[in-house]
Design a protein around this motif. Structure first.
Motif, PDB file in Angstrom:
ATOM      1  N   LEU A  34      97.405 -30.978  74.792  1.00 43.75           N
ATOM      2  CA  LEU A  34      97.222 -30.945  73.031  1.00 43.75           C
ATOM      3  C   LEU A  34      97.455 -32.231  73.518  1.00 43.75           C
ATOM      4  O   LEU A  34      98.422 -32.781  73.460  1.00 43.75           O
ATOM      5  N   LEU A  35      96.695 -33.300  72.410  1.00 43.18           N
ATOM      6  CA  LEU A  35      96.407 -34.640  72.162  1.00 43.18           C
ATOM      7  C   LEU A  35      96.717 -34.973  70.721  1.00 43.18           C
ATOM      8  O   LEU A  35      96.114 -34.257  70.330  1.00 43.18           O
ATOM      9  N   VAL A  36      97.771 -35.599  70.028  1.00 40.06           N
ATOM     10  CA  VAL A  36      98.409 -35.903  69.290  1.00 40.06           C
ATOM     11  C   VAL A  36      98.166 -37.342  68.656  1.00 40.06           C
ATOM     12  O   VAL A  36      98.821 -38.082  69.040  1.00 40.06           O
ATOM     13  N   GLY A  37      97.893 -38.210  67.811  1.00 42.20           N
ATOM     14  CA  GLY A  37      97.537 -39.139  66.840  1.00 42.20           C
ATOM     15  C   GLY A  37      98.662 -39.435  66.336  1.00 42.20           C
ATOM     16  O   GLY A  37      99.129 -38.446  65.308  1.00 42.20           O
ATOM     17  N   ASN A  38      99.045 -40.373  65.650  1.00 44.60           N
ATOM     18  CA  ASN A  38      99.820 -40.555  64.838  1.00 44.60           C
ATOM     19  C   ASN A  38      99.122 -41.037  63.615  1.00 44.60           C
ATOM     20  O   ASN A  38     100.348 -41.281  62.883  1.00 44.60           O
ATOM     21  N   HIS A  39      98.069 -41.556  63.483  1.00 44.04           N
ATOM     22  CA  HIS A  39      97.374 -42.135  62.010  1.00 44.04           C
ATOM     23  C   HIS A  39      98.043 -42.549  61.328  1.00 44.04           C
ATOM     24  O   HIS A  39      98.147 -42.610  60.132  1.00 44.04           O
ATOM     25  N   PHE A  48      88.834 -42.786  68.914  1.00 40.71           N
ATOM     26  CA  PHE A  48      88.883 -43.612  69.653  1.00 40.71           C
ATOM     27  C   PHE A  48      89.090 -43.302  71.447  1.00 40.71           C
ATOM     28  O   PHE A  48      89.355 -43.195  72.440  1.00 40.71           O
ATOM     29  N   ILE A  49      89.993 -41.653  70.823  1.00 38.67           N
ATOM     30  CA  ILE A  49      90.995 -40.826  71.766  1.00 38.67           C
ATOM     31  C   ILE A  49      89.645 -40.524  72.671  1.00 38.67           C
ATOM     32  O   ILE A  49      89.422 -40.336  74.398  1.00 38.67           O
ATOM     33  N   VAL A  50      88.075 -39.642  72.148  1.00 39.61           N
ATOM     34  CA  VAL A  50      87.155 -38.934  72.556  1.00 39.61           C
ATOM     35  C   VAL A  50      86.686 -40.160  73.236  1.00 39.61           C
ATOM     36  O   VAL A  50      85.920 -39.630  74.247  1.00 39.61           O
ATOM     37  N   GLU A  51      86.231 -40.752  72.291  1.00 39.58           N
ATOM     38  CA  GLU A  51      85.424 -42.382  73.499  1.00 39.58           C
ATOM     39  C   GLU A  51      85.982 -42.629  74.785  1.00 39.58           C
ATOM     40  O   GLU A  51      85.361 -42.697  75.448  1.00 39.58           O
ATOM     41  N   GLU A  52      87.818 -42.496  74.756  1.00 43.02           N
ATOM     42  CA  GLU A  52      88.261 -43.265  75.836  1.00 43.02           C
ATOM     43  C   GLU A  52      87.788 -42.157  77.274  1.00 43.02           C
ATOM     44  O   GLU A  52      87.846 -42.666  77.927  1.00 43.02           O
ATOM     45  N   GLN A  58      84.675 -39.027  82.238  1.00 45.00           N
ATOM     46  CA  GLN A  58      83.365 -38.631  81.505  1.00 45.00           C
ATOM     47  C   GLN A  58      83.453 -37.089  81.208  1.00 45.00           C
ATOM     48  O   GLN A  58      82.991 -37.055  81.768  1.00 45.00           O
ATOM     49  N   ARG A  59      84.143 -36.848  80.404  1.00 44.55           N
ATOM     50  CA  ARG A  59      84.884 -36.272  79.908  1.00 44.55           C
ATOM     51  C   ARG A  59      84.812 -35.831  77.808  1.00 44.55           C
ATOM     52  O   ARG A  59      84.624 -37.023  77.671  1.00 44.55           O
ATOM     53  N   LEU A  60      83.935 -34.986  77.825  1.00 42.22           N
ATOM     54  CA  LEU A  60      84.026 -34.784  76.512  1.00 42.22           C
ATOM     55  C   LEU A  60      85.233 -34.130  75.767  1.00 42.22           C
ATOM     56  O   LEU A  60      85.283 -32.710  76.742  1.00 42.22           O
ATOM     57  N   VAL A  61      86.128 -33.886  75.169  1.00 43.36           N
ATOM     58  CA  VAL A  61      86.817 -33.363  74.427  1.00 43.36           C
ATOM     59  C   VAL A  61      87.144 -33.314  73.515  1.00 43.36           C
ATOM     60  O   VAL A  61      85.533 -33.535  72.735  1.00 43.36           O
ATOM     61  N   THR A  62      87.159 -31.712  72.800  1.00 39.73           N
ATOM     62  CA  THR A  62      87.098 -31.516  71.274  1.00 39.73           C
ATOM     63  C   THR A  62      88.294 -31.854  70.440  1.00 39.73           C
ATOM     64  O   THR A  62      89.478 -31.593  70.402  1.00 39.73           O
ATOM     65  N   ALA A  63      87.640 -32.551  69.741  1.00 38.00           N
ATOM     66  CA  ALA A  63      88.500 -33.200  68.256  1.00 38.00           C
ATOM     67  C   ALA A  63      88.433 -32.790  67.020  1.00 38.00           C
ATOM     68  O   ALA A  63      87.891 -31.596  66.583  1.00 38.00           O
ATOM     69  N   MET A  64      89.815 -32.428  67.054  1.00 39.24           N
ATOM     70  CA  MET A  64      90.074 -31.232  65.701  1.00 39.24           C
ATOM     71  C   MET A  64      90.236 -32.472  64.403  1.00 39.24           C
ATOM     72  O   MET A  64      91.111 -32.832  64.490  1.00 39.24           O
ATOM     73  N   VAL A  65      90.193 -31.285  63.501  1.00 45.19           N
ATOM     74  CA  VAL A  65      89.799 -32.379  61.684  1.00 45.19           C
ATOM     75  C   VAL A  65      90.358 -31.475  61.234  1.00 45.19           C
ATOM     76  O   VAL A  65      90.033 -30.567  60.813  1.00 45.19           O
TER      77      VAL A  65
END
Length: 100
Positions: A34-39, A48-52, A58-65
């Motif tokens: 679980l990655l948490v951004g500080n927004h 940017f986390i997904v893109e990085e 070369q992995r697609l991670v699932t972003a949650m909004v």
């Protein structure tokens, strides 16, 4: 994404062996993470986390909004948030709504 990158300067760091290292940590695909951004600025960090992860590993991670951000009408109407083009990015990167 390039326009958003011109507004902020994302830097990715991780801790390894007691040191701060550049880039994202190598993540075992079989281990939950679980990655948490500080927004600090309109939640721009998420994409940017997904893109990085795509660029470095070369992995697609699932972003949650926040679910209302996926609505056709902005929850902050008349403010243009999410930014124009966000829904297309959400679809491209397979963003999922957060649920309780």
């Amino acid at each position: 994404l390039m326009q958003a990158r011109s507004w902020v300067s994302p830097v990715f760091l991780h801790a390894a062996h007691g040191r701060i290292m550049p880039g994202l940590p190598i993540v075992d695909p079989g281990v939950p993470l679980l990655l948490v951004g500080n927004h600090q600025l309109f939640s721009l960090d998420g994409i940017f986390i997904v893109e990085e992860f795509l660029r470095e590993q070369q992995r697609l991670v699932t972003a949650m909004v926040y679910p209302p951000l996926l609505d056709e009408v902005s929850p902050l109407n008349p403010l243009p948030y999410p930014f124009p083009g966000s829904l297309e990015l959400f679809e491209k990167f397979q963003v999922k709504p957060v649920s309780p």
